[in-house]
Scaffold this motif. Structure first.
Motif, short mmCIF file in Angstrom:
data_model
loop_
_atom_site.label_atom_id
_atom_site.label_comp_id
_atom_site.label_asym_id
_atom_site.label_seq_id
_atom_site.Cartn_x
_atom_site.Cartn_y
_atom_site.Cartn_z
N SER A 186 0.86 -1.20 0.00
CA SER A 186 0.00 0.00 0.00
C SER A 186 0.89 1.23 0.00
N PHE A 187 1.49 1.50 -1.16
CA PHE A 187 2.56 2.49 -1.24
C PHE A 187 2.08 3.91 -0.96
N ILE A 188 0.83 4.22 -1.33
CA ILE A 188 0.32 5.58 -1.08
C ILE A 188 0.41 5.92 0.40
N PHE A 189 -0.12 5.04 1.24
CA PHE A 189 -0.12 5.31 2.68
C PHE A 189 1.27 5.09 3.28
N LEU A 190 2.04 4.18 2.69
CA LEU A 190 3.40 3.95 3.17
C LEU A 190 4.24 5.22 3.05
N ILE A 191 4.08 5.95 1.96
CA ILE A 191 4.85 7.18 1.76
C ILE A 191 4.50 8.22 2.83
#
Length: 461
Positions: A186-191
């Motif tokens: 879940s790269f969006i929230f990971l960033i």
């Protein structure tokens, strides 16, 4: 302009977090449609509403909303509009939760900044609600963010803890969310989580550890190429460079990548605009700072973006203070202290460091103190000690140079010869050499080219 078929193809992939750069690139294709065309396509209409919001043209949004052919669709689009009331926002989410509908992936995590608390909407208003009504909050976050709602809860909790200067609790929340988000890709929230981790480390003096995580964050942005994070990934690094006093990196960004507020104004660049305001402050470009600040303030006040208004007032106050107008600075301090205390936002002020520390000390002597102000000053002092040159180096460096010396450096930067400089100022070539000879030891250089390079690096020219 896109053809109708090309427009439909782009819209068919509509995921607001991912496709905002593409929508922006082709904005005229969506903004120039007729009312009849909007009525025939909810997706075209949604794209137009979003684009009106990020161009700051909020006045056009009510008309577009009235074109909605399906009353039920209102609840789908309303949460994306930052100007709707908190009551309408919560009612729309509650109705969607009852229907079991999720806005993910259509609801953007960020609007111009790597934050959930201060992303598409200013969630600082809901901070106490998030902690007091966890289950209700989780239900609403599931509507907004889909299956990652528990990790989003951890991120938003961490952001609240951080602003309240509870950094340990903030780090615990973030570090619990990161591995789950990594595993789920879940790269969006990971960033967002990684940036929060970077912020906490930086502000506690662990900037080398923060730089390692920043490298990891940049790799993750590559994994979601074409996302709205493209607007602020470079600006994130510049904010760190300002703390670390890496002025060469700052200058490269200003010359090549910084958003240009004088072209198409894009609120997806909000974070970049704020970083640019700080660069203007560093380099004493106060007129440019105030002009950009006024552009931003109009939209933030319209959208009730409390955190952005506080940040803007902090930067403007430091600008007035730096130019010697303490009274104007104090009026802004009156305002942002009142707002920050209401929402218990300590770090939003304290993270501005040494210049803010000096301003608040002078303010306290004139206006008196309060428990909130005393605590803010204490936290700000810690940042000032860690980063004594943050937003402060040009003030220290420029005081040793006369206006004539600065002007000569500017002309050298333009490639002027000694003879040409002498003609500009109606002085002899020997007098030009005399001034340049005085410049060299101040910059610790031995040539004109080195002098120009060093002067640019420290923001002297």
């Amino acid at each position: 302009m896109l053809s109708e078929e090309e427009r439909k193809q782009l819209i068919s992939q509509l995921n607001i977090t991912y496709c905002i750069p593409e929508l922006w690139k082709n904005k005229e294709s969506f903004l120039n449609l007729t009312d009849e065309q909007y009525k025939q396509s909810l997706y075209d209409l949604s794209a137009a509403i979003l684009l009106r919001i990020i161009t700051g043209d909020i006045a056009a949004v009510p008309h577009l909303l009235n074109l909605l052919p399906d009353v039920g669709f209102e609840d789908f689009i309303k949460p994306m509009i930052p100007t709707i009331s908190n009551r309408d926002f919560l009612h729309s989410l509650s109705r969607l939760a009852y229907l079991g509908v999720s806005l993910e992936p259509y609801y953007s995590t960020v609007t111009g900044r790597p934050s959930i608390l201060n992303g598409f909407r200013d969630f600082s208003y809901y901070a106490d609600f998030v902690f007091k009504h966890k289950e209700k909050s989780l239900d609403l976050l599931k509507v907004l963010y889909g299956d990652d709602f528990r990790q989003v809860y951890d991120i938003i909790s961490a952001e609240i803890y951080y602003q309240r200067n509870e950094c340990f609790d903030a780090m615990v929340r973030i570090t619990s969310a990161i591995p789950v988000l990594e595993r789920k890709k879940s790269f969006i929230f990971l960033i967002v989580a990684l940036y929060q981790q970077i912020t906490i480390l930086t502000i506690n003096g662990e900037i080398k550890s923060a730089e390692i995580i920043m490298s990891h964050l940049k790799d993750r942005v590559k994994d979601i190429k074409g996302s709205s994070f493209e607007y602020n990934i470079d600006a994130m690094s510049v904010r760190m460079a300002l703390y670390d006093c890496n002025l060469e990196y700052v200058n490269q960004w200003l010359e090549k990548k910084a958003p240009d507020e004088n072209k198409d104004f894009n609120l997806m660049e909000t974070y970049g605009y704020f970083v640019k305001l700080r660069c203007y402050l560093l380099y004493d470009k106060h007129l440019a700072l105030l002009a950009l600040a006024e552009q931003l303030r109009f939209y933030f006040e319209l959208s009730r973006r409390h955190m952005d208004i506080i940040t803007l007032s902090c930067i403007e106050a430091m600008s007035w203070y730096k130019t010697g107008n303490k009274e104007k600075a104090f009026v802004l301090v009156d305002s942002f202290l009142k707002q920050a205390e209401k929402y218990r936002l300590y770090r939003i002020i304290a993270d501005e460091g040494i210049l803010m520390f000096r301003l608040l000390q002078d303010y306290q002597k004139v206006r008196g103190t309060t428990p909130f102000l005393s605590k803010v000053i204490g936290i700000t002092r810690h940042v000032a000690v860690l980063y004594p040159n943050y937003l402060n180096i040009s003030q220290e460096s420029n005081t040793n140079f006369t206006e004539m010396e600065k002007d000569i450096l500017r002309l050298l930067e333009q490639g002027k010869t000694y003879d040409e400089i002498s003609e500009v100022f109606f002085i002899s070539v020997n007098t030009v050499r005399y001034h340049i000879k005085k410049i060299y030891p101040k910059l610790d250089v031995s040539s004109a080219s080195q002098a120009v390079f060093k002067a640019k690096k420290i923001g002297l020219i």
